[in-house]
Write an enzyme that holds these catalytic residues in place. Structure first.
Site, PDB file in Angstrom:
ATOM      1  N   GLY A  14       0.832  -1.185   0.000  1.00  0.00           N
ATOM      2  CA  GLY A  14       0.000   0.000   0.000  1.00  0.00           C
ATOM      3  C   GLY A  14       0.873   1.243   0.000  1.00  0.00           C
TER       4      GLY A  14
ATOM      5  N   ILE B   5      -8.988  -1.186  -6.565  1.00  0.00           N
ATOM      6  CA  ILE B   5      -8.896  -0.578  -7.892  1.00  0.00           C
ATOM      7  C   ILE B   5     -10.218   0.097  -8.252  1.00  0.00           C
ATOM      8  CG2 ILE B   5      -8.401  -0.965 -10.314  1.00  0.00           C
ATOM      9  CD1 ILE B   5      -6.039  -1.394  -8.297  1.00  0.00           C
TER      10      ILE B   5
ATOM     11  N   GLY C 282       0.319  14.477  -9.825  1.00  0.00           N
ATOM     12  CA  GLY C 282      -0.908  15.059 -10.351  1.00  0.00           C
ATOM     13  C   GLY C 282      -2.141  14.530  -9.640  1.00  0.00           C
TER      14      GLY C 282
ATOM     15  N   ARG D  17      -2.391  13.710  -6.573  1.00  0.00           N
ATOM     16  CA  ARG D  17      -2.540  14.373  -5.266  1.00  0.00           C
ATOM     17  C   ARG D  17      -3.167  15.744  -5.418  1.00  0.00           C
ATOM     18  NH1 ARG D  17       3.276  11.720  -3.767  1.00  0.00           N
ATOM     19  NH2 ARG D  17       2.367   9.743  -3.052  1.00  0.00           N
TER      20      ARG D  17
ATOM     21  N   GLN E 198     -23.565  34.637  16.697  1.00  0.00           N
ATOM     22  CA  GLN E 198     -22.158  34.936  16.433  1.00  0.00           C
ATOM     23  C   GLN E 198     -21.284  33.683  16.436  1.00  0.00           C
ATOM     24  OE1 GLN E 198     -19.567  37.223  19.266  1.00  0.00           O
ATOM     25  NE2 GLN E 198     -19.598  38.761  17.629  1.00  0.00           N
TER      26      GLN E 198
ATOM     27  N   GLY F 223     -29.389  17.722  13.389  1.00  0.00           N
ATOM     28  CA  GLY F 223     -29.893  16.394  13.054  1.00  0.00           C
ATOM     29  C   GLY F 223     -30.166  16.211  11.576  1.00  0.00           C
TER      30      GLY F 223
ATOM     31  N   GLU G 248      -4.078   8.004  -2.680  1.00  0.00           N
ATOM     32  CA  GLU G 248      -3.016   8.777  -3.357  1.00  0.00           C
ATOM     33  C   GLU G 248      -1.830   9.020  -2.423  1.00  0.00           C
ATOM     34  OE1 GLU G 248      -3.143   9.181  -6.411  1.00  0.00           O
ATOM     35  OE2 GLU G 248      -5.226   9.295  -7.042  1.00  0.00           O
TER      36      GLU G 248
END
Length: 384
Positions: free
Chosen positions: A130, A156, A239, A241, A277, A339, A362
């Site tokens: 991996g 895959i 690319g 990533r 706020q 919720g 990736e």
């Protein structure tokens, strides 16, 4: 780097937004719930050039910079990160065929992939390889004018539903230098597909293990030269990533937009949520983190477009930051919904599920930290 987009880039992004709203948004929830791989949507994306954005023009691609690709993928991911993520994988595989494929292979497959008539998967990860991709064990043995592949791949995307597999296999000795890359028709004799994985998210793209048993691949399907596979894979992942970081940015934008609408509509204690706020501050932080992630992804894309020597480092930083921030923004937006954010009637729970895996694939975000630290400590990188 010019931080302002050109009129052409804005128009390109708007075209992607229109496509996403017309083709993805109405169906994304159903595709997720029913595990549908939407080939028709990919075909329509191909008609607009979105299946080969940065692939070379001589195979039917647009030949555009990676920066332009981020604009497209971000707009799509705002409504459907899962489907968009597969489209980024297809774009990467198509680019590999266009850049490293031999003339006959490019002629046979390039236009079909670029148009979305055929789809491609990328096969690097294995059950025992991996994060340590250089230790992969799938073998490719030369026999005359063919290579014979034996081994297994895991996780895959599109496996069993695509037409071409870009496979990394060991044609030489141990380590990265013994790995080569091959374009393998997905229906080749000796290829078998395991059961469709049941996943937390990314349900609009099938994910399966693949087994190769004495699969004969013409020597003309070798990408690049023997022993260049790992280099090709790493260039693809730089690319990739950026692409997955962009998908997180897009999903975060979709989540932020939903939270802002909800805060304006929802009332509690005789006041709109937008008047509290505490929630204003939360929304402000979400927006700030989103802009920072977007700018980091676009900076990395510009570095990659320019061929900068530190591009890989910036790609790793962008992937780490954007996927972490994107996931957190989706979580915060879900929390604002209370919720309702937990219900499938709203898109928040799907955005949360889909963006979680971005921190894993990736190259995990822990591996991104390894890459960045190695550049700083072992190679003396200057990132100013």
């Amino acid at each position: 780097m010019d931080l302002e987009l050109t009129d052409e880039q804005r128009a390109f992004a708007q075209a992607a937004r229109d496509y996403a709203e017309g083709e993805l948004a109405p169906h994304a929830a159903r595709w997720d719930a029913e595990g549908i791989f939407p080939k028709e949507a990919f075909a329509r994306a191909g008609e607009m050039g979105f299946c080969a954005i940065y692939a070379s023009e001589d195979i039917g691609g647009l030949g555009l910079p990676r920066l332009d690709a981020t604009l497209v993928f971000e707009e799509m991911a705002a409504v459907d990160p899962s489907t968009t993520a597969f489209l980024t994988i297809h774009n990467m595989a198509t680019w590999m065929v266009g850049k490293w494929g031999q003339p006959a292979l490019r002629e046979a497959w390039g236009p079909l992939l670029a148009s979305g008539q055929k789809l491609a998967s990328y096969c690097l990860t294995e059950p025992g390889a991996g994060s340590d991709a250089a230790s992969l064990s799938t073998r490719a043995q030369r026999q005359g004018d063919h290579y014979v592949l034996n081994g297994a791949k895991a996780f895959i995307s599109g496996g069993g539903d695509t037409d071409l597999l870009v496979v990394m296999a060991r044609s030489g000795g141990e380590g990265a230098g013994g790995i080569s890359a091959f374009a393998v028709p997905a229906d080749s004799e000796g290829i078998s597909y395991g059961r469709k994985e049941e996943k937390m998210g990314w349900n609009s793209q099938s994910t399966r293990p693949i087994v190769f048993e004495n699969v004969r691949v013409p020597a003309g399907n070798l990408l690049g030269e023997e022993g260049e596979g790992f280099k090709i894979a790493m260039k693809g992942l730089d690319g990739g990533r950026i692409n997955i970081g962009t998908c997180s940015v897009g999903a975060a934008q979709g989540a932020l937009d939903a939270a802002r609408r909800y805060m304006d509509e929802r009332r509690q204690f005789n006041r709109r949520l937008a008047e509290f706020q505490a929630l204003q501050f939360k929304l402000a932080d979400m927006a700030t983190h989103l802009v920072a992630a977007r700018q980091m992804v676009r900076l990395a894309a510009c570095k990659l477009d320019a061929g900068a020597p530190d591009a890989a480092t910036y790609c790793a930083m962008a992937k780490r930051f954007a996927t972490d921030m994107g996931f957190q923004i989706c979580l915060d937006a879900q929390q604002i919904h209370g919720g309702y954010g937990y219900l499938r009637d709203y898109p928040l729970e799907r955005l949360v599920r889909d963006t979680r895996v971005h921190q894993i694939l990736e190259g995990t975000n822990e591996i991104m930290r390894v890459i960045i630290a190695r550049q700083l400590l072992e190679k003396g990188a200057d990132i100013r």
